[in-house]
Design a protein around this motif. Sequence first.
Motif, mmCIF file in Angstrom:
data_model
loop_
_atom_site.group_PDB
_atom_site.id
_atom_site.type_symbol
_atom_site.label_atom_id
_atom_site.label_comp_id
_atom_site.label_asym_id
_atom_site.label_seq_id
_atom_site.Cartn_x
_atom_site.Cartn_y
_atom_site.Cartn_z
ATOM 1 N N ASP A 200 -107.680 -43.448 24.215
ATOM 2 C CA ASP A 200 -107.107 -44.594 24.726
ATOM 3 C C ASP A 200 -105.599 -44.560 23.971
ATOM 4 O OD1 ASP A 200 -107.745 -45.135 22.157
ATOM 5 O OD2 ASP A 200 -108.641 -46.927 22.544
ATOM 6 N N GLY A 201 -105.413 -43.694 23.359
ATOM 7 C CA GLY A 201 -103.889 -43.552 22.668
ATOM 8 C C GLY A 201 -104.041 -44.257 21.039
ATOM 9 N N THR A 202 -105.146 -44.872 20.816
ATOM 10 C CA THR A 202 -104.958 -45.305 19.462
ATOM 11 C C THR A 202 -105.203 -44.500 18.280
ATOM 12 O OG1 THR A 202 -107.393 -45.925 19.602
ATOM 13 C CG2 THR A 202 -105.902 -47.559 20.285
ATOM 14 N N ILE A 203 -104.874 -44.613 17.070
ATOM 15 C CA ILE A 203 -105.232 -43.762 16.156
ATOM 16 C C ILE A 203 -106.241 -44.232 14.935
ATOM 17 C CG2 ILE A 203 -103.007 -42.109 16.337
ATOM 18 C CD1 ILE A 203 -103.203 -44.531 13.294
ATOM 19 N N PRO A 204 -107.123 -43.766 14.164
ATOM 20 C CA PRO A 204 -107.869 -44.252 13.336
ATOM 21 C C PRO A 204 -107.436 -44.213 11.853
ATOM 22 C CG PRO A 204 -108.812 -41.852 13.784
ATOM 23 C CD PRO A 204 -107.447 -42.070 14.652
ATOM 24 N N ALA A 205 -107.747 -44.966 11.056
ATOM 25 C CA ALA A 205 -107.594 -45.156 9.938
ATOM 26 C C ALA A 205 -108.636 -45.467 8.864
ATOM 27 C CB ALA A 205 -106.309 -46.257 9.321
ATOM 28 N N THR A 206 -109.145 -44.344 8.292
ATOM 29 C CA THR A 206 -110.385 -44.631 7.285
ATOM 30 C C THR A 206 -109.918 -45.454 6.144
ATOM 31 O OG1 THR A 206 -111.291 -42.666 8.504
ATOM 32 C CG2 THR A 206 -112.246 -43.319 6.491
ATOM 33 N N PHE A 207 -110.981 -46.358 5.502
ATOM 34 C CA PHE A 207 -110.768 -46.988 4.433
ATOM 35 C C PHE A 207 -112.405 -46.900 3.788
ATOM 36 C CE2 PHE A 207 -107.572 -48.826 6.896
ATOM 37 C CZ PHE A 207 -106.556 -49.077 5.837
ATOM 38 N N GLN A 208 -112.262 -46.071 2.705
ATOM 39 C CA GLN A 208 -113.741 -45.889 1.979
ATOM 40 C C GLN A 208 -113.678 -46.951 0.836
ATOM 41 O OE1 GLN A 208 -114.080 -42.788 -0.895
ATOM 42 N NE2 GLN A 208 -116.065 -42.108 0.257
ATOM 43 N N VAL A 209 -114.786 -47.593 0.766
ATOM 44 C CA VAL A 209 -114.876 -48.861 -0.242
ATOM 45 C C VAL A 209 -115.978 -48.251 -1.211
ATOM 46 C CG1 VAL A 209 -115.286 -50.993 -0.872
ATOM 47 C CG2 VAL A 209 -113.921 -50.872 1.165
ATOM 48 N N ILE A 210 -115.827 -48.212 -2.533
ATOM 49 C CA ILE A 210 -116.841 -47.830 -3.484
ATOM 50 C C ILE A 210 -117.310 -49.166 -4.255
ATOM 51 C CG2 ILE A 210 -117.506 -46.610 -5.526
ATOM 52 C CD1 ILE A 210 -115.412 -44.540 -4.598
ATOM 53 N N PHE A 211 -118.583 -49.431 -4.209
ATOM 54 C CA PHE A 211 -119.140 -50.682 -4.856
ATOM 55 C C PHE A 211 -119.918 -50.458 -6.134
ATOM 56 C CE2 PHE A 211 -118.951 -51.638 -0.084
ATOM 57 C CZ PHE A 211 -118.260 -52.465 -0.081
ATOM 58 N N MET A 212 -119.425 -50.869 -7.000
ATOM 59 C CA MET A 212 -119.983 -50.701 -8.310
ATOM 60 C C MET A 212 -120.788 -51.977 -8.984
ATOM 61 S SD MET A 212 -116.954 -48.342 -10.237
ATOM 62 C CE MET A 212 -115.563 -49.530 -10.342
ATOM 63 N N THR A 213 -121.935 -51.567 -9.682
ATOM 64 C CA THR A 213 -122.550 -52.917 -10.383
ATOM 65 C C THR A 213 -123.114 -52.399 -11.596
ATOM 66 O OG1 THR A 213 -124.841 -52.344 -9.502
ATOM 67 C CG2 THR A 213 -123.334 -53.694 -8.172
ATOM 68 N N GLY A 214 -122.785 -53.275 -12.714
ATOM 69 C CA GLY A 214 -123.092 -52.970 -14.133
ATOM 70 C C GLY A 214 -123.676 -54.173 -14.787
ATOM 71 N N TRP A 215 -124.424 -54.137 -15.769
ATOM 72 C CA TRP A 215 -124.879 -55.230 -16.744
ATOM 73 C C TRP A 215 -124.713 -55.349 -18.150
ATOM 74 C CZ3 TRP A 215 -127.584 -59.297 -14.250
ATOM 75 C CH2 TRP A 215 -127.966 -59.008 -12.704
ATOM 76 N N LYS A 216 -124.233 -56.158 -18.625
ATOM 77 C CA LYS A 216 -124.071 -55.993 -20.214
ATOM 78 C C LYS A 216 -125.244 -56.031 -20.631
ATOM 79 C CE LYS A 216 -121.338 -57.876 -23.918
ATOM 80 N NZ LYS A 216 -120.415 -58.715 -24.277
ATOM 81 N N GLU A 217 -125.549 -55.086 -21.780
ATOM 82 C CA GLU A 217 -126.810 -55.154 -22.415
ATOM 83 C C GLU A 217 -127.549 -56.309 -22.662
ATOM 84 O OE1 GLU A 217 -128.565 -52.606 -26.132
ATOM 85 O OE2 GLU A 217 -126.465 -52.495 -25.938
ATOM 86 N N HIS A 218 -128.787 -56.322 -22.604
ATOM 87 C CA HIS A 218 -129.631 -57.603 -23.052
ATOM 88 C C HIS A 218 -131.025 -57.082 -23.306
ATOM 89 C CE1 HIS A 218 -131.989 -61.166 -22.650
ATOM 90 N NE2 HIS A 218 -130.861 -61.967 -23.138
ATOM 91 N N HIS A 219 -131.660 -57.573 -24.333
ATOM 92 C CA HIS A 219 -133.271 -57.187 -24.340
ATOM 93 C C HIS A 219 -134.059 -57.114 -23.437
ATOM 94 C CE1 HIS A 219 -134.893 -60.917 -25.132
ATOM 95 N NE2 HIS A 219 -133.719 -61.505 -25.483
ATOM 96 N N SER A 220 -133.937 -57.890 -22.582
ATOM 97 C CA SER A 220 -134.794 -58.157 -21.335
ATOM 98 C C SER A 220 -134.583 -57.025 -20.305
ATOM 99 C CB SER A 220 -134.587 -59.508 -20.913
ATOM 100 O OG SER A 220 -133.290 -59.466 -20.212
ATOM 101 N N GLN A 221 -133.631 -56.377 -20.359
ATOM 102 C CA GLN A 221 -133.522 -55.551 -19.359
ATOM 103 C C GLN A 221 -134.418 -54.178 -19.322
ATOM 104 O OE1 GLN A 221 -129.367 -54.505 -19.948
ATOM 105 N NE2 GLN A 221 -128.518 -56.373 -19.037
#
Length: 245
Positions: A200-221
């Motif tokens: 159809d004449g359109t062009i694609p643009a890829t966007f890669q999103v990296i998701f990160m999760t982390g916890w600060k240290e706690h004795h219950s982990q």
Amino acid sequence: MYQRDRAAWLMRPNDSLVDAVAENLLDRLEVGKDLNKTIETSFIVGDEEFLPVKESSVDLIISSLGLHWTNDLPGAMIQSRLALKPDGLFLAAILGGETLRELRIACTVAQMEREGGISPRLSPLAQVRDAGNLLTRAGFNLPGVDVDEYTVRYDSALELIEHLRSMGETNALLQRRNILKRETALATAAVYESMFAAEDGTIPATFQVIFMTGWKEHHSQQKAKSRGSATISFKDIQKQFSEGS
């Protein structure tokens, strides 16, 4: 290590377009704050590399598509961990290295053809394999990484380039070549469309999103068991799965 042009993103009063956008956003947030007066809320314009937040003072830190602009990404993440209370959560989304891969390829081909060499037109971005290392290096516990890719379609490559300029998502490296020649830009658009355009004449643009999760240290982990303390082998697990099938 790459050094980015801080003037391209640093939030200083009346000093950049970014500051104007940030101030406008804060004005909107201040209006919305009145909708829920039971929660004490404050808004701050700050620098990710020098967080204006006291140590062990917040329960949650969320960063949405902003950390890829920092000169010292590990340092910014370390500061985030220090700002969290024990068992506090860090959530971040950053653009990954596969973002705009089509444009990078087209730019490289066009520059080699028109200028006989290449100069980065887009800022370098972290790879997925780096995300876990960043979380560990910053001292987060229970690190987690996920990734998604989104494809946005444009009528032309020139429209995409103009959109990126409006977003401020072009190259902010100090060593960059400041001027993109018109003939190189037109060649980039032509290469882009010849290599990636849809029917159809359109062009694609890829966007890669990296998701990160982390916890600060706690004795219950949860904590990893000490080496050699396992009571069952992988061979036994494999045998159980084989018998079950």
